[in-house]
Design a protein around this motif. Sequence first.
Motif, PDB file in Angstrom:
ATOM      1  N   GLU A   1      40.825  33.361  53.611  1.00 49.15           N
ATOM      2  CA  GLU A   1      41.313  34.049  52.402  1.00 49.15           C
ATOM      3  C   GLU A   1      40.260  35.000  51.849  1.00 49.15           C
ATOM      4  O   GLU A   1      40.374  35.458  50.712  1.00 49.15           O
ATOM      5  CB  GLU A   1      41.703  33.019  51.333  1.00 49.15           C
ATOM      6  N   ALA A   2      39.231  35.299  52.648  1.00 51.02           N
ATOM      7  CA  ALA A   2      38.166  36.181  52.165  1.00 51.02           C
ATOM      8  C   ALA A   2      38.735  37.555  51.808  1.00 51.02           C
ATOM      9  O   ALA A   2      39.563  38.107  52.532  1.00 51.02           O
ATOM     10  CB  ALA A   2      37.087  36.309  53.229  1.00 51.02           C
ATOM     11  N   ASN A   3      38.268  38.104  50.661  1.00 53.17           N
ATOM     12  CA  ASN A   3      38.685  39.435  50.226  1.00 53.17           C
ATOM     13  C   ASN A   3      37.445  40.276  49.932  1.00 53.17           C
ATOM     14  O   ASN A   3      36.312  39.853  50.225  1.00 53.17           O
ATOM     15  CB  ASN A   3      39.603  39.343  49.005  1.00 53.17           C
ATOM     16  N   ALA A   4      37.634  41.436  49.354  1.00 53.01           N
ATOM     17  CA  ALA A   4      36.514  42.336  49.111  1.00 53.01           C
ATOM     18  C   ALA A   4      35.475  41.711  48.189  1.00 53.01           C
ATOM     19  O   ALA A   4      34.266  41.909  48.373  1.00 53.01           O
ATOM     20  CB  ALA A   4      37.014  43.657  48.537  1.00 53.01           C
ATOM     21  N   ALA A   5      35.908  40.950  47.189  1.00 52.50           N
ATOM     22  CA  ALA A   5      34.970  40.315  46.260  1.00 52.50           C
ATOM     23  C   ALA A   5      34.135  39.251  46.963  1.00 52.50           C
ATOM     24  O   ALA A   5      32.913  39.159  46.753  1.00 52.50           O
ATOM     25  CB  ALA A   5      35.727  39.703  45.083  1.00 52.50           C
ATOM     26  N   VAL A   6      34.789  38.440  47.807  1.00 55.99           N
ATOM     27  CA  VAL A   6      34.068  37.420  48.570  1.00 55.99           C
ATOM     28  C   VAL A   6      33.068  38.085  49.505  1.00 55.99           C
ATOM     29  O   VAL A   6      31.909  37.648  49.626  1.00 55.99           O
ATOM     30  CB  VAL A   6      35.054  36.537  49.352  1.00 55.99           C
TER      31      VAL A   6
ATOM     32  N   LEU B   1      27.473  39.570  51.297  1.00 59.70           N
ATOM     33  CA  LEU B   1      26.478  40.570  51.684  1.00 59.70           C
ATOM     34  C   LEU B   1      25.288  40.568  50.726  1.00 59.70           C
ATOM     35  O   LEU B   1      24.149  40.853  51.129  1.00 59.70           O
ATOM     36  CB  LEU B   1      27.125  41.957  51.725  1.00 59.70           C
ATOM     37  N   GLN B   2      25.533  40.228  49.491  1.00 54.30           N
ATOM     38  CA  GLN B   2      24.469  40.212  48.484  1.00 54.30           C
ATOM     39  C   GLN B   2      23.553  39.003  48.641  1.00 54.30           C
ATOM     40  O   GLN B   2      22.322  39.119  48.500  1.00 54.30           O
ATOM     41  CB  GLN B   2      25.102  40.199  47.089  1.00 54.30           C
TER      42      GLN B   2
ATOM     43  N   ASN C   1      36.491  27.943  46.814  1.00 47.89           N
ATOM     44  CA  ASN C   1      35.272  28.744  46.951  1.00 47.89           C
ATOM     45  C   ASN C   1      34.112  28.268  46.085  1.00 47.89           C
ATOM     46  O   ASN C   1      33.065  28.920  46.052  1.00 47.89           O
ATOM     47  CB  ASN C   1      35.562  30.210  46.595  1.00 47.89           C
ATOM     48  N   ASP C   2      34.258  27.142  45.389  1.00 47.03           N
ATOM     49  CA  ASP C   2      33.158  26.704  44.532  1.00 47.03           C
ATOM     50  C   ASP C   2      32.093  25.957  45.346  1.00 47.03           C
ATOM     51  O   ASP C   2      32.257  25.686  46.538  1.00 47.03           O
ATOM     52  CB  ASP C   2      33.663  25.873  43.343  1.00 47.03           C
TER      53      ASP C   2
END
Length: 524
Positions: free
Chosen positions: A471-476, A481-482, A391-392
């Motif tokens: 592997e997207a989760n709530a944090a991703v 969205l931000q 994710n980097d």
Amino acid sequence: MAPEELDLPAQQCLVATLSQHLTDTLGGPVHHLQTHLSHVLLAGGQAWKLHKALATDFADFRRLSQRVHDAQEELRLNRRLAAPLYRDLQAVLGPPGPVRLAPWPAQGALDVAVHMRAFEPDQQWDRLLQRGALSLAMIDRLAGRLVDFQRQAPVAPAWADADERVQQPLRDTLTTLGRLRPDALDGWSDWAAAEGRRLAGWRRQRSAQGCVREGHGDLHLANIAQVDGEPMPFDALAFDPALRWIDVVADLAFLRMDLAAHQRPDLAGRLLDAWLQRNGDGQALVGERAERVARALVRAKVAALRHTQTGQAADRDATDHALALARRVAQPAPPMLLITHGPSGSGKTALTEALLDQGDLVRWRSDVERKRLHGLAPSEASHSPLDGGLNDHTANAATLARLLALADAALQGGHPVLLDATFLRGADRQAARALAARHGVRYGILPFDADPALLRERLARRAAAGHDASEANAAVLARQLQDRDPLDADEQALCWRPDAVLTDAAGAPQARWTTLLAALQSAS
């Protein structure tokens, strides 16, 4: 008569006598089938295949030594993908004694037979297709078997005349067609010459990368059967090595051509997607269409040869249909480049699945390609943190670059492309749009979204299932969205949306893309 001098009429009598011997021995009926090149006797759950003692434009089996060599090759080649079917070779013995079978080799053999386990004819894929029983699961399983087989197949030697080896079979096909159907050859020699120039560098690159291997060579629907729950390609091409030392994409192209000939572009599209998702071989797409055309022309040649033997109108019609298919494949609608746009969990992959039914559309998924770049299988967890691992920034940039490179190769080969990624950054969307402009093709955006609470619920459900590449989760999701860049007015004008979103029997959403599919068929 010496074994080496067995001619076609004498062999026909030998096969008839052998059939009677099997009837007497096995106590049941014997079915005698014939193809252009072989006799096949079916009895007692077994099969015996004998090569006809004849010569054609492309094979010569007049001498026993030639038939023995081909039978040995057939056994070796077919045990790679259909080992349960191919048992051994058997000698056909005869006068002065009774006609009978014996283990090979045997003194005084008049002929040789490939001894096989028989399968139910209604399990051949062409018959399954006719009665609507060829499933997506079977297509998916075959794609997996094909990729595994191709990874293990021997790599072609570095032949000095490699380019000639590739182009000569097509020239031979056109020569035969020109002799049998001179009225149907208009423009094909020019097409072959132009494609030869276009693909010369690609073929050299593919050969250097080990993509030319000992393949099947004759992979069409009638040469695949469901046996013990597995798709088993059989009857690999044995008589001419030049026709099986081929680019790995050629076997795929043959089967895709045959599915299209049977009016099933949807299955052809699913086969392409399954094969590509497993091997990531984007460069294969530069030449895949040309390989399909070549296989359609081979089919036209075979039908034309058959027409010279039978004189039947059906065989002339088959020649015409194959030539028409070749022309349609050689002259496709201009391709399009499509991208999805939306956060994880918004339905991008599920709702674009139906676009694969177009037959030629190539879909590349960022979640799959991101993992491929890091040596991971699609369902293999990387356990990457929010701003690290897969994710980097470096991984994000590399994934975008790979998607664009894959799209570039597909567009070179005349394929419409769908890049399945979030494309939340305006700069990433502009990079895709610039690629479409370089190719002079139409560009479109497929936007997706949903309520954040629903997106979080979907991601949690997907993670619990544990079989998705994402592997997207709530944090991703919160970060997406931000930081997302909304589509501007110009981009909004380029958007395509489903004509309808439905729910299947299992409650899964499905999209209907009638308008977009029509545009893909006539893109300009």
